[in-house]
Motif scaffolding. Sequence first.
Motif, PDB file in Angstrom:
ATOM      1  N   ILE A  45     -21.011  -2.135 -42.629  1.00  0.00           N
ATOM      2  CA  ILE A  45     -20.812  -3.272 -43.550  1.00  0.00           C
ATOM      3  C   ILE A  45     -21.474  -4.572 -42.545  1.00  0.00           C
ATOM      4  N   GLU A  46     -21.781  -5.370 -43.468  1.00  0.00           N
ATOM      5  CA  GLU A  46     -22.472  -6.804 -42.875  1.00  0.00           C
ATOM      6  C   GLU A  46     -21.814  -7.784 -43.460  1.00  0.00           C
ATOM      7  N   GLY A  47     -21.563  -8.954 -42.878  1.00  0.00           N
ATOM      8  CA  GLY A  47     -21.130 -10.218 -43.006  1.00  0.00           C
ATOM      9  C   GLY A  47     -20.559 -11.269 -41.756  1.00  0.00           C
ATOM     10  N   GLU A  48     -19.852 -12.330 -42.442  1.00  0.00           N
ATOM     11  CA  GLU A  48     -19.427 -13.232 -41.229  1.00  0.00           C
ATOM     12  C   GLU A  48     -18.145 -12.378 -40.473  1.00  0.00           C
ATOM     13  N   TRP A  49     -18.556 -12.506 -39.424  1.00  0.00           N
ATOM     14  CA  TRP A  49     -17.427 -11.903 -38.355  1.00  0.00           C
ATOM     15  C   TRP A  49     -16.088 -11.777 -38.707  1.00  0.00           C
ATOM     16  N   ASP A  50     -15.312 -12.780 -39.052  1.00  0.00           N
ATOM     17  CA  ASP A  50     -14.089 -12.857 -39.502  1.00  0.00           C
ATOM     18  C   ASP A  50     -13.744 -12.275 -40.798  1.00  0.00           C
ATOM     19  N   GLU A  51     -14.653 -12.411 -41.649  1.00  0.00           N
ATOM     20  CA  GLU A  51     -14.361 -11.714 -42.975  1.00  0.00           C
ATOM     21  C   GLU A  51     -14.500 -10.016 -42.705  1.00  0.00           C
ATOM     22  N   VAL A  52     -15.579  -9.698 -42.016  1.00  0.00           N
ATOM     23  CA  VAL A  52     -15.590  -8.101 -41.768  1.00  0.00           C
ATOM     24  C   VAL A  52     -14.564  -7.654 -40.975  1.00  0.00           C
ATOM     25  N   PHE A  53     -13.939  -8.452 -40.004  1.00  0.00           N
ATOM     26  CA  PHE A  53     -12.825  -7.831 -39.327  1.00  0.00           C
ATOM     27  C   PHE A  53     -11.351  -8.141 -39.731  1.00  0.00           C
ATOM     28  N   ALA A  54     -11.498  -9.083 -40.708  1.00  0.00           N
ATOM     29  CA  ALA A  54     -10.256  -9.077 -41.654  1.00  0.00           C
ATOM     30  C   ALA A  54     -10.120  -7.649 -42.557  1.00  0.00           C
ATOM     31  N   ALA A  55     -11.325  -7.119 -42.892  1.00  0.00           N
ATOM     32  CA  ALA A  55     -11.238  -6.188 -43.908  1.00  0.00           C
ATOM     33  C   ALA A  55     -11.027  -4.974 -43.073  1.00  0.00           C
ATOM     34  N   VAL A  56     -11.615  -4.868 -41.842  1.00  0.00           N
ATOM     35  CA  VAL A  56     -11.048  -3.626 -41.006  1.00  0.00           C
ATOM     36  C   VAL A  56      -9.634  -3.899 -40.640  1.00  0.00           C
ATOM     37  N   LYS A  57      -9.025  -4.941 -40.270  1.00  0.00           N
ATOM     38  CA  LYS A  57      -7.487  -4.861 -40.165  1.00  0.00           C
ATOM     39  C   LYS A  57      -6.940  -4.330 -41.459  1.00  0.00           C
ATOM     40  N   ARG A  58      -7.511  -4.953 -42.843  1.00  0.00           N
ATOM     41  CA  ARG A  58      -6.813  -4.703 -43.965  1.00  0.00           C
ATOM     42  C   ARG A  58      -7.138  -2.994 -44.006  1.00  0.00           C
ATOM     43  N   CYS A  59      -7.800  -2.449 -43.753  1.00  0.00           N
ATOM     44  CA  CYS A  59      -7.787  -0.929 -44.003  1.00  0.00           C
ATOM     45  C   CYS A  59      -6.951  -0.315 -43.269  1.00  0.00           C
ATOM     46  N   HIS A  60      -6.608  -0.712 -41.819  1.00  0.00           N
ATOM     47  CA  HIS A  60      -5.726  -0.088 -40.964  1.00  0.00           C
ATOM     48  C   HIS A  60      -4.075  -0.316 -41.645  1.00  0.00           C
ATOM     49  N   GLU A  61      -4.086  -1.688 -42.178  1.00  0.00           N
ATOM     50  CA  GLU A  61      -2.676  -1.964 -43.045  1.00  0.00           C
ATOM     51  C   GLU A  61      -2.629  -0.932 -44.178  1.00  0.00           C
ATOM     52  N   VAL A  62      -3.396  -0.899 -44.803  1.00  0.00           N
ATOM     53  CA  VAL A  62      -3.428  -0.164 -46.154  1.00  0.00           C
ATOM     54  C   VAL A  62      -3.179   1.199 -46.098  1.00  0.00           C
ATOM     55  N   LEU A  63      -3.837   1.739 -44.991  1.00  0.00           N
ATOM     56  CA  LEU A  63      -3.579   3.191 -44.679  1.00  0.00           C
ATOM     57  C   LEU A  63      -2.360   3.737 -44.003  1.00  0.00           C
ATOM     58  N   HIS A  64      -1.579   2.576 -43.395  1.00  0.00           N
ATOM     59  CA  HIS A  64      -0.561   2.915 -42.744  1.00  0.00           C
ATOM     60  C   HIS A  64       0.590   2.784 -43.960  1.00  0.00           C
ATOM     61  N   ASP A  65       0.284   1.819 -44.896  1.00  0.00           N
ATOM     62  CA  ASP A  65       1.144   1.763 -46.354  1.00  0.00           C
ATOM     63  C   ASP A  65       1.049   3.080 -47.035  1.00  0.00           C
ATOM     64  N   MET A  66      -0.129   3.562 -47.024  1.00  0.00           N
ATOM     65  CA  MET A  66      -0.232   4.956 -47.919  1.00  0.00           C
ATOM     66  C   MET A  66       0.566   6.046 -47.073  1.00  0.00           C
ATOM     67  N   GLY A  67       1.039   5.869 -46.045  1.00  0.00           N
ATOM     68  CA  GLY A  67       1.823   7.049 -45.361  1.00  0.00           C
ATOM     69  C   GLY A  67       1.265   7.429 -43.999  1.00  0.00           C
ATOM     70  N   ALA A  68      -0.050   6.926 -43.599  1.00  0.00           N
ATOM     71  CA  ALA A  68      -0.523   7.404 -42.266  1.00  0.00           C
ATOM     72  C   ALA A  68       0.205   6.783 -40.979  1.00  0.00           C
ATOM     73  N   PRO A  69       0.894   7.636 -40.223  1.00  0.00           N
ATOM     74  CA  PRO A  69       1.619   7.162 -39.297  1.00  0.00           C
ATOM     75  C   PRO A  69       0.743   6.488 -37.955  1.00  0.00           C
ATOM     76  N   ARG A  70      -0.322   7.045 -38.175  1.00  0.00           N
ATOM     77  CA  ARG A  70      -1.487   6.832 -36.944  1.00  0.00           C
ATOM     78  C   ARG A  70      -2.786   6.803 -37.353  1.00  0.00           C
ATOM     79  N   ILE A  71      -3.635   5.823 -36.933  1.00  0.00           N
ATOM     80  CA  ILE A  71      -4.868   5.721 -37.219  1.00  0.00           C
ATOM     81  C   ILE A  71      -5.732   5.442 -36.126  1.00  0.00           C
ATOM     82  N   THR A  72      -6.801   6.196 -35.898  1.00  0.00           N
ATOM     83  CA  THR A  72      -7.812   5.679 -34.948  1.00  0.00           C
ATOM     84  C   THR A  72      -9.248   5.843 -35.639  1.00  0.00           C
ATOM     85  N   SER A  73      -9.881   4.433 -35.167  1.00  0.00           N
ATOM     86  CA  SER A  73     -10.992   4.213 -35.857  1.00  0.00           C
ATOM     87  C   SER A  73     -12.093   4.120 -34.750  1.00  0.00           C
TER      88      SER A  73
END
Lengths: 102, 102, 102, 102
Positions: A45-73
């Motif tokens: 993934i490439e882009g502006e730091w803040d946009e890229v890391f906002a997307a990484v955070k969103r991945c964790h949030e969405v996967l928790h919402d999908m039912g994953a109780p724990r995530i390691t990236s």
Amino acid sequence: MQVMIDLCVVPLGVGVSVSEYVAACQRILREAGLSYQMHAYGTNIEGEWDEVFAAVKRCHEVLHDMGAPRITSSLRVGTRTDRDQTMTDKISSVEEKLSGDA
Amino acid sequence: MQVMIDLCVVPLGVGVSVSEYVAACQRILREAGLSYQMHAYGTNIEGEWDEVFAAVKRCHEVLHDMGAPRITSSLRVGTRTDRDQTMTDKISSVEEKLSGDA
Amino acid sequence: MQVMIDLCVVPLGVGVSVSEYVAACQRILREAGLSYQMHAYGTNIEGEWDEVFAAVKRCHEVLHDMGAPRITSSLRVGTRTDRDQTMTDKISSVEEKLSGDA
Amino acid sequence: MQVMIDLCVVPLGVGVSVSEYVAACQRILREAGLSYQMHAYGTNIEGEWDEVFAAVKRCHEVLHDMGAPRITSSLRVGTRTDRDQTMTDKISSVEEKLSGDA
């Protein structure tokens, strides 16, 4: 600051098949308008730091919402001030050096 | 969202000795008021997602300011919604299982 | 060739609690006679390349035998030819630079 | 035991341009007869555990021989006993889930 990362998100506690979670992350990257390229063990993934890391955070949030109780990236995070270099540039630079091989 | 990460920042183009750069990152973490613990190949950091990643970004910015033209970091990033677990809890949980060994 | 690695083994398909699997890996390292130090998000290991990676392989084998159908590990792997440097040396080198801070 | 890894080799002490070192690693993988695919922040490799890790070791040895005094690599290492899955399978599995998107 521009950044290029390689991201591999691993949900735990949801069994061995994780492709639907990886697909959800791909949708997040697409909706964020980021430049990205999936491979067999992560996503560039490439882009502006803040946009890229906002997307990484969103991945964790969405996967928790999908039912994953724990995530390691695992991530690689690259920045440089000497020159601009896209994902395509990096690959081309290596392939150029290999092209001289018989 | 609380997060626990393991961060290893590698400056390129500044020679083989990187301890002054690692020390600069430790100062950034201390000044950010984060909970962290350095080990021989990285640093464990825990806190609120946005505060932790603001510190990671600051590490890249400061190391570039110190003269590193290129930086590549590797990170592990862990979140969980099932329960709170600190860095100390994680280690205790494993040590407890080992304590029964003769 | 001496190597220092940082290893984080993640079993998938066995629920969210992985401490018994981490404990099994610690026993493997101990039995291998390697120098190692667990932290909250992995384990530092140092030794001869072949011995260290034989232990990493053994971790995967044993965790599969314990019932984990899938394992994803993340590693940092460091080698250097300019000088010997132990895990303790690396930490001391950074702490020395921090010791001058008020 | 089959393994799929993602490897990113970073030579230190040789300046900021590392493409000739990455190219050397690609040649090692080709000569080893392994299945591999470079991306912008690493290389996917699959094969028998011992053959894959012999190639990783060879990358470190060759880069030291090329003059890199210090090397730090980051790896993801995946094994599974529930079924065979190639690099292509992993990508197809995610793309299939994305294909239903409008």
